[in-house]
Scaffold this active site. Sequence first.
Site, PDB file in Angstrom:
ATOM      1  N   HIS A 132      -0.869  43.989   1.266  1.00  0.00           N
ATOM      2  CA  HIS A 132      -0.421  45.298   0.761  1.00  0.00           C
ATOM      3  C   HIS A 132      -0.216  46.331   1.866  1.00  0.00           C
ATOM      4  CE1 HIS A 132      -0.871  44.099  -3.359  1.00  0.00           C
ATOM      5  NE2 HIS A 132      -2.166  43.860  -3.232  1.00  0.00           N
ATOM      6  N   ASP A 163      -0.403  34.956  -3.682  1.00  0.00           N
ATOM      7  CA  ASP A 163      -1.388  35.852  -4.294  1.00  0.00           C
ATOM      8  C   ASP A 163      -0.835  36.346  -5.635  1.00  0.00           C
ATOM      9  OD1 ASP A 163      -3.872  37.807  -3.327  1.00  0.00           O
ATOM     10  OD2 ASP A 163      -2.486  38.795  -4.714  1.00  0.00           O
ATOM     11  N   HIS A 194      -0.725  39.248  -6.723  1.00  0.00           N
ATOM     12  CA  HIS A 194      -0.048  40.539  -6.579  1.00  0.00           C
ATOM     13  C   HIS A 194       1.126  40.444  -5.614  1.00  0.00           C
ATOM     14  CE1 HIS A 194      -4.295  41.371  -7.656  1.00  0.00           C
ATOM     15  NE2 HIS A 194      -3.725  42.203  -8.514  1.00  0.00           N
ATOM     16  N   ASP A 203      -6.239  34.927  -6.872  1.00  0.00           N
ATOM     17  CA  ASP A 203      -6.470  35.812  -8.025  1.00  0.00           C
ATOM     18  C   ASP A 203      -5.515  35.487  -9.179  1.00  0.00           C
ATOM     19  OD1 ASP A 203      -4.484  36.757  -6.329  1.00  0.00           O
ATOM     20  OD2 ASP A 203      -5.380  38.739  -6.056  1.00  0.00           O
TER      21      ASP A 203
HETATM   22  C1  OKS Z   1      -6.817  48.755  -9.654  1.00  0.00           C
HETATM   23  C2  OKS Z   1      -6.625  47.330  -9.243  1.00  0.00           C
HETATM   24  C3  OKS Z   1      -6.617  47.198  -7.772  1.00  0.00           C
HETATM   25  C4  OKS Z   1      -6.007  45.905  -7.444  1.00  0.00           C
HETATM   26  C5  OKS Z   1      -5.928  45.664  -5.981  1.00  0.00           C
HETATM   27  C6  OKS Z   1      -5.224  44.376  -5.735  1.00  0.00           C
HETATM   28  C7  OKS Z   1      -5.771  43.671  -4.566  1.00  0.00           C
HETATM   29  C8  OKS Z   1      -5.196  42.310  -4.401  1.00  0.00           C
HETATM   30  N1  OKS Z   1      -8.174  49.102  -9.735  1.00  0.00           N
HETATM   31  N2  OKS Z   1      -4.009  42.177  -3.823  1.00  0.00           N
HETATM   32  O1  OKS Z   1      -3.473  41.004  -3.592  1.00  0.00           O
HETATM   33  O2  OKS Z   1      -5.748  41.308  -4.728  1.00  0.00           O
HETATM   34 ZN    ZN Z   2      -4.079  39.931  -5.127  1.00  0.00          ZN
END
Ligand code: OKS
Ligand code: ZN
Length: 365
Positions: free
Chosen positions: A181, A218, A220, A306
């Site tokens: 990110h 991932d 996300h 995830d």
């Molecule tokens: C809001 C959710 C935050 C998600 C962060 C994602 C982190 C992740 N409280 N990115 O790949 O796993």
């Molecule tokens: Zn993630």
Amino acid sequence: RQINEMKVIYSEKHCLHNPPKEFELGRFVPYKECTGRVDSILSSLRARNLGEIVAPNDYGLGPIAAVHSKEFIAYLQNAYEEWVKVGGNPEGVFPDVSAVRDFANLRKWKQNPPQRNFPYSRDGGPLGRPGYYCFDMTGVIAEGTFQAAYEAAQVALTGAELLIEEKAHGIFALCRPPGHHAQRDLCGGYCFFNNAAIAVRHLIHVLKVGRVAIIDIDYHHGNGTQEIFYENSNPLYVSLHGALDYPFYWGAEDEVGENEGAGFNVNVPLKMGTQDKEYIEALQTIIDTRVKEYNPQIVVVSLGVDTYANDPIGGFFLTTPAYIQIGRALSSLRCPTLFVMEGGYAVEEIGDNVTNVLQGFENYI
Ligand code: OKS
Ligand code: ZN
């Protein structure tokens, strides 16, 4: 096999990053990107004798500064101290404000920043900086965050170097904190430095690899990696991720890259509730089409688990055996591969899920 050959790069310095809390749905909750994630992964790797676990080398700040702006690096280095000095919570930096960057137009904004109202500095000074350089409430900078993030980048760089130097077919960079990110001058989503992007840039510009493909599995979307390479035809960036979920402002199919990079950014959003079969089919399809057409010399996998059914934040329903199939699908490229750890928050099972990907890859390569 008694012991596999896949080297694991690991540093205990990840423990220096350990914020107690994040802010979610208006409440403080325990920080999900916790040190226990790595303990779980290490214990599965050791139990299955995946390969030798080695410490990273130190390549300095140079390769990090090739991806992130010097102002951003200085911010991460000084933010905690500066924050405590202005009376901030010693548990970590949380922005009071958010710099209103229009993410949809962020690329143009960066090239031509609007004239701002701060007479004293472009980023808002000590109380403005947290909102300027961070896009959410999980990118918490605590006391040792800079050192841990620096070390995670070195872990990824060492993985890149060893992959080439030892002509290895696979290396696992056990990075924590994660990276996908993190943009050129923006942290968030538990990410500070973009470990995968730093390794990829090093592969291309220092180790002179002709074509690198990044496959981001991932849950996300990796907005950081996308933005860093948006105008480049090398690397190819491919991401499979939950549609319309976090990080919300990035990850649509029509984000295809710009200028020289047009056509080299590939987003594959999948619906919430996606299960093993559909996921593996989507992965194999994109590998057999876009990735094979690109004909990469090196593959870098942003390895998040995830996507797992019991993950507390992911919206897919993958099972533990599916990760072996994912590793197998990645091995079908027959290409030297650097795995870079990203997300996964079901602490108990994350170790087996990660090890399954690596073992699935090893067994079929
Ligand atoms: C809001 C959710 C935050 C998600 C962060 C994602 C982190 C992740 N409280 N990115 O790949 O796993
Ligand atoms: Zn993630």
